[in-house]
Write an enzyme that holds these catalytic residues in place. Sequence first.
Site, PDB file in Angstrom:
ATOM      1  N   ASP A  32       0.839  -1.219   0.000  1.00  0.00           N
ATOM      2  CA  ASP A  32       0.000   0.000   0.000  1.00  0.00           C
ATOM      3  C   ASP A  32       0.866   1.259   0.000  1.00  0.00           C
ATOM      4  OD1 ASP A  32       0.713  -0.375   2.730  1.00  0.00           O
ATOM      5  OD2 ASP A  32      -1.244   0.274   3.490  1.00  0.00           O
ATOM      6  N   SER A 122      -6.511  -2.964  15.138  1.00  0.00           N
ATOM      7  CA  SER A 122      -7.296  -2.384  16.222  1.00  0.00           C
ATOM      8  C   SER A 122      -7.124  -0.868  16.256  1.00  0.00           C
ATOM      9  CB  SER A 122      -6.893  -2.993  17.564  1.00  0.00           C
ATOM     10  OG  SER A 122      -5.498  -2.916  17.737  1.00  0.00           O
ATOM     11  N   ASP A 167      -5.465   0.150   6.146  1.00  0.00           N
ATOM     12  CA  ASP A 167      -6.240  -0.253   7.323  1.00  0.00           C
ATOM     13  C   ASP A 167      -7.398   0.710   7.591  1.00  0.00           C
ATOM     14  OD1 ASP A 167      -4.173  -2.010   7.379  1.00  0.00           O
ATOM     15  OD2 ASP A 167      -3.238  -1.223   9.204  1.00  0.00           O
TER      16      ASP A 167
HETATM   17  C1  GLA Z   1       0.162  -2.357   8.439  1.00  0.00           C
HETATM   18  C2  GLA Z   1      -0.026  -0.948   7.889  1.00  0.00           C
HETATM   19  C3  GLA Z   1      -0.701  -1.004   6.505  1.00  0.00           C
HETATM   20  C4  GLA Z   1       0.053  -1.954   5.578  1.00  0.00           C
HETATM   21  C5  GLA Z   1       0.278  -3.311   6.249  1.00  0.00           C
HETATM   22  C6  GLA Z   1       1.125  -4.229   5.419  1.00  0.00           C
HETATM   23  O1  GLA Z   1      -1.086  -2.955   8.705  1.00  0.00           O
HETATM   24  O2  GLA Z   1      -0.826  -0.166   8.757  1.00  0.00           O
HETATM   25  O3  GLA Z   1      -0.775   0.299   5.976  1.00  0.00           O
HETATM   26  O4  GLA Z   1       1.262  -1.397   5.151  1.00  0.00           O
HETATM   27  O5  GLA Z   1       0.890  -3.159   7.516  1.00  0.00           O
HETATM   28  O6  GLA Z   1       0.483  -4.580   4.229  1.00  0.00           O
END
Ligand code: GLA
Length: 381
Positions: A32, A122, A167
Amino acid sequence: MIRERFRQLYGEYPAAVYSAAGRVNLIGEHIDYCGGKVLPAALSLCCRVAVRPNGTNFLRISATDLEQTALIDLCRTEDYRDLRWWKYHAGVAHTLKQAGYVLVGCDLLFDCTVPFGSGLSSSAAIEVATAYALAKMGGNAIDKRELAVLCREAERGYCGVSCGIMDQFASANGKKGCAILLDCATLESEYIPIDLKDCVLVLADCNKPHSLLASKYNERIRETETAQSLLSRRLPIGCLAALQPYELEEYRRLLPAVIYRRARHVTSECMRVQRCVNALKAGDLSLFGELLNASHRSLRDDYEVTGFELDTLAEEAWERPECLGSRMTGAGFGGCTVSLVKRDGLEDFIARVGAGYLKKTGREASFYIAEIADGIIEEDA
Ligand code: GLA
């Protein structure tokens, strides 16, 4: 229960109860922040918040699993960066205020069912629930994409945790029964219906605190930035995810070995996301499973973000005949795997993987069935 607890704590029932989801990322890991496409889904594990305006200029915040209450002065939202639990809430209030949202003093009570430190986001669920509740109580127009962007800004700028947009976006925009194909370069998204037929998605938490997470995560971000800047001398790529696998091979000599492997994960994972979306649209669950396995191997060998516990959980799952595929999900270095498992072999799967994992690591894993739910929910009174 949350309404009653709210009344005991603050003397009146809440005006509203909202929730924001945790997420599982089906595929598209650690891309991402490279502008790639990812495929997360919102979970029924979520952060609920009961809220009521209190007529003051303060937020009073509490949680069902904590004794203490925090007081946040809306005129001094920048001052709470050192708070342990509440900095996420304060950071969201601060970021919304900076973005011009009207905020009013409120009483808030949080109840989070997303296990902390499990890699199921979370913190994003807490941020999005806070943002939604505050935006609603202030009478602001709501744009869930914008809320996701502001929550991510709060996590990065205020809480000092580097992260991509995945997320918060999944938490705010998730849809029941669907994964979100999110283009992290443009924030365009498409819902992909998930029909698992006779299978379920099982989350297995390795229950290992991921202490290296922040430093290693930042290291990976820097490594992908290095890859992009070295390649940009020859190739006009706006982001690393735009790099094609054949281009990487052609310009491989520009990159130190480790950086090359990091870039190879990014390009191969981008291809897997596209293939996975096609497989899901065609109802080809065995291909979906194979892609999960390939993603884990790439995260283990090229990106090096798995570790003994997650590898053991994935390998135990790969041994099981009822399992079509398994991979780590989230940032890695601990947290969860996600596995595609035949419903009628579910009990065996949990028993055998749990036992194998315990034998090899000395740790108990926790298992959850992933239910794909709406991101934000407004509960009826
Ligand atoms: C964490 C980060 C996301 C992403 C994932 C790995 O969850 O918050 O933005 O980079 O790791 O895919």
